[in-house]
Design a protein around this motif. Structure first.
Motif, PDB file in Angstrom:
ATOM      1  N   HIS A 185      46.863  39.856  31.244  1.00 33.04           N
ATOM      2  CA  HIS A 185      46.344  41.176  31.580  1.00 33.04           C
ATOM      3  C   HIS A 185      45.424  41.117  32.793  1.00 33.04           C
ATOM      4  O   HIS A 185      45.530  41.909  33.717  1.00 33.04           O
ATOM      5  CB  HIS A 185      45.584  41.782  30.400  1.00 33.04           C
ATOM      6  CG  HIS A 185      44.819  43.009  30.769  1.00 33.04           C
ATOM      7  ND1 HIS A 185      45.407  44.254  30.843  1.00 33.04           N
ATOM      8  CD2 HIS A 185      43.538  43.184  31.155  1.00 33.04           C
ATOM      9  CE1 HIS A 185      44.498  45.127  31.244  1.00 33.04           C
ATOM     10  NE2 HIS A 185      43.364  44.513  31.436  1.00 33.04           N
ATOM     11  N   LEU A 186      44.515  40.159  32.774  1.00 35.44           N
ATOM     12  CA  LEU A 186      43.571  40.051  33.885  1.00 35.44           C
ATOM     13  C   LEU A 186      44.300  39.781  35.191  1.00 35.44           C
ATOM     14  O   LEU A 186      43.913  40.294  36.242  1.00 35.44           O
ATOM     15  CB  LEU A 186      42.541  38.949  33.614  1.00 35.44           C
ATOM     16  CG  LEU A 186      41.418  39.345  32.654  1.00 35.44           C
ATOM     17  CD1 LEU A 186      40.577  38.127  32.273  1.00 35.44           C
ATOM     18  CD2 LEU A 186      40.518  40.402  33.289  1.00 35.44           C
ATOM     19  N   TYR A 187      45.353  39.006  35.094  1.00 35.78           N
ATOM     20  CA  TYR A 187      46.074  38.711  36.319  1.00 35.78           C
ATOM     21  C   TYR A 187      46.926  39.896  36.757  1.00 35.78           C
ATOM     22  O   TYR A 187      46.880  40.320  37.920  1.00 35.78           O
ATOM     23  CB  TYR A 187      46.936  37.457  36.162  1.00 35.78           C
ATOM     24  CG  TYR A 187      47.501  37.030  37.487  1.00 35.78           C
ATOM     25  CD1 TYR A 187      46.637  36.641  38.516  1.00 35.78           C
ATOM     26  CD2 TYR A 187      48.865  37.058  37.737  1.00 35.78           C
ATOM     27  CE1 TYR A 187      47.121  36.279  39.753  1.00 35.78           C
ATOM     28  CE2 TYR A 187      49.360  36.691  38.978  1.00 35.78           C
ATOM     29  CZ  TYR A 187      48.485  36.300  39.983  1.00 35.78           C
ATOM     30  OH  TYR A 187      48.973  35.951  41.208  1.00 35.78           O
ATOM     31  N   ARG A 213      47.469  36.575  26.355  1.00 35.22           N
ATOM     32  CA  ARG A 213      47.599  37.995  26.685  1.00 35.22           C
ATOM     33  C   ARG A 213      46.470  38.469  27.576  1.00 35.22           C
ATOM     34  O   ARG A 213      46.676  39.200  28.551  1.00 35.22           O
ATOM     35  CB  ARG A 213      47.587  38.822  25.384  1.00 35.22           C
ATOM     36  CG  ARG A 213      48.918  39.004  24.737  1.00 35.22           C
ATOM     37  CD  ARG A 213      49.295  40.491  24.618  1.00 35.22           C
ATOM     38  NE  ARG A 213      48.414  41.277  23.790  1.00 35.22           N
ATOM     39  CZ  ARG A 213      48.427  41.281  22.456  1.00 35.22           C
ATOM     40  NH1 ARG A 213      49.271  40.517  21.793  1.00 35.22           N
ATOM     41  NH2 ARG A 213      47.596  42.032  21.792  1.00 35.22           N
ATOM     42  N   ILE A 214      45.267  38.018  27.213  1.00 33.70           N
ATOM     43  CA  ILE A 214      44.112  38.396  28.012  1.00 33.70           C
ATOM     44  C   ILE A 214      44.288  37.875  29.437  1.00 33.70           C
ATOM     45  O   ILE A 214      44.065  38.578  30.416  1.00 33.70           O
ATOM     46  CB  ILE A 214      42.831  37.794  27.398  1.00 33.70           C
ATOM     47  CG1 ILE A 214      42.608  38.345  25.994  1.00 33.70           C
ATOM     48  CG2 ILE A 214      41.634  38.071  28.301  1.00 33.70           C
ATOM     49  CD1 ILE A 214      41.547  37.585  25.217  1.00 33.70           C
TER      50      ILE A 214
END
Lengths: 143, 143
Positions: free
Chosen positions: B113-115, B109-110
């Motif tokens: 999200h960052l992408y 998920r992280i």
DNA sequence: CTAAGTGCAAAATGTTTGCATACTT
DNA sequence: AAGTATGCAAACATTTTGCACTTAG
């Protein structure tokens, strides 16, 4: 663990004065030694290492480790509340070295998750997300 | 950059056989040297370093750099697609230094999200989350 | 005056390298 | 036989440490 400075020594002042002129710039311990040596006011390397450690500990500098065989990188960000801000995190591009400061609520979610599920108290200021920035991603996808 | 092995040497076989018995376990080059020394079949440390480098290059091992003053950490994930599994992340306790190895979907998920939000391609293998482990959290809340 | 910081040189650490020897193919 | 890997010891690079000396408070 108490690495905080208690005395305002000449060396510490010189270092801080210099750092204030280069906010956001990356430098190594060796860079600093060289700078002051060339300037004609050399600072012993142990002092440089010790002050850098203090300043990181005090939150005045950030420290980034690129990889194990490369000297550690430091960066002056200021003494302000910048780092008290819990919505801020850092991404570092492994290719071009760019350091990206992000403001985003997602970090709070990550923090909660780590604590709730893994009993780990994340220190967002200390944590650097490594990867590829947009520019380098595009470049490497093309050739 | 071509670090691939071409010969099936005795040492390489010994290393691979051992690694296959410890999937997911973290180890350093020194750990490996010690293991084989104690076993009575020592492998030279240069050989260990060279084989580790090859195996990382071949995708058989993952390598994690925790910080500049800590030896690099390796992990056997297998020769197959297993290693494409990016559900692994690392937490390092700033106080006791413990390295915690977590397998968890949250990292995905992280990463997404960052992408999606920041166009940053997270490299989960390279990223270490700093903070306090459960033990040290409890200790610092009490004493 | 005392605690803290400095700076030199030496040690520690993790990793890499040169090279003669040994092993794989 | 030719090419590659091994293993020792020495080299390396960065960071840390011991200790006598200096400086800040």
């Amino acid at each position: 663990m108490d690495q905080r400075s208690k005395y305002r020594t000449k060396q510490r002042k010189l270092l801080l004065e210099y750092f204030e002129t280069i906010p956001g710039v990356h430098f190594t311990a060796a860079d600093i030694c060289e700078y002051f040596r060339e300037k004609g006011a050399p600072i012993g390397q142990s002092t440089v290492y010790r002050q850098l450690e203090s300043l990181v500990d005090e939150g005045i500098l950030n420290k980034y480790i690129i990889d194990g065989n490369t000297p550690a990188c430091f960066e002056y960000t200021g003494r302000d509340e910048h780092r008290a801000e819990e919505k801020c995190f850092h991404c570092k591009c492994e290719k071009c070295g760019e350091l990206i400061h992000l403001h985003c609520d997602e970090i709070a979610r990550i923090k909660d998750h780590l604590y709730d599920e893994h009993r780990f108290r994340l220190d967002p200021m200390r944590t650097v997300f490594y990867g590829l920035c947009e520019k380098c991603t595009l470049e490497s996808e093309q050739g």
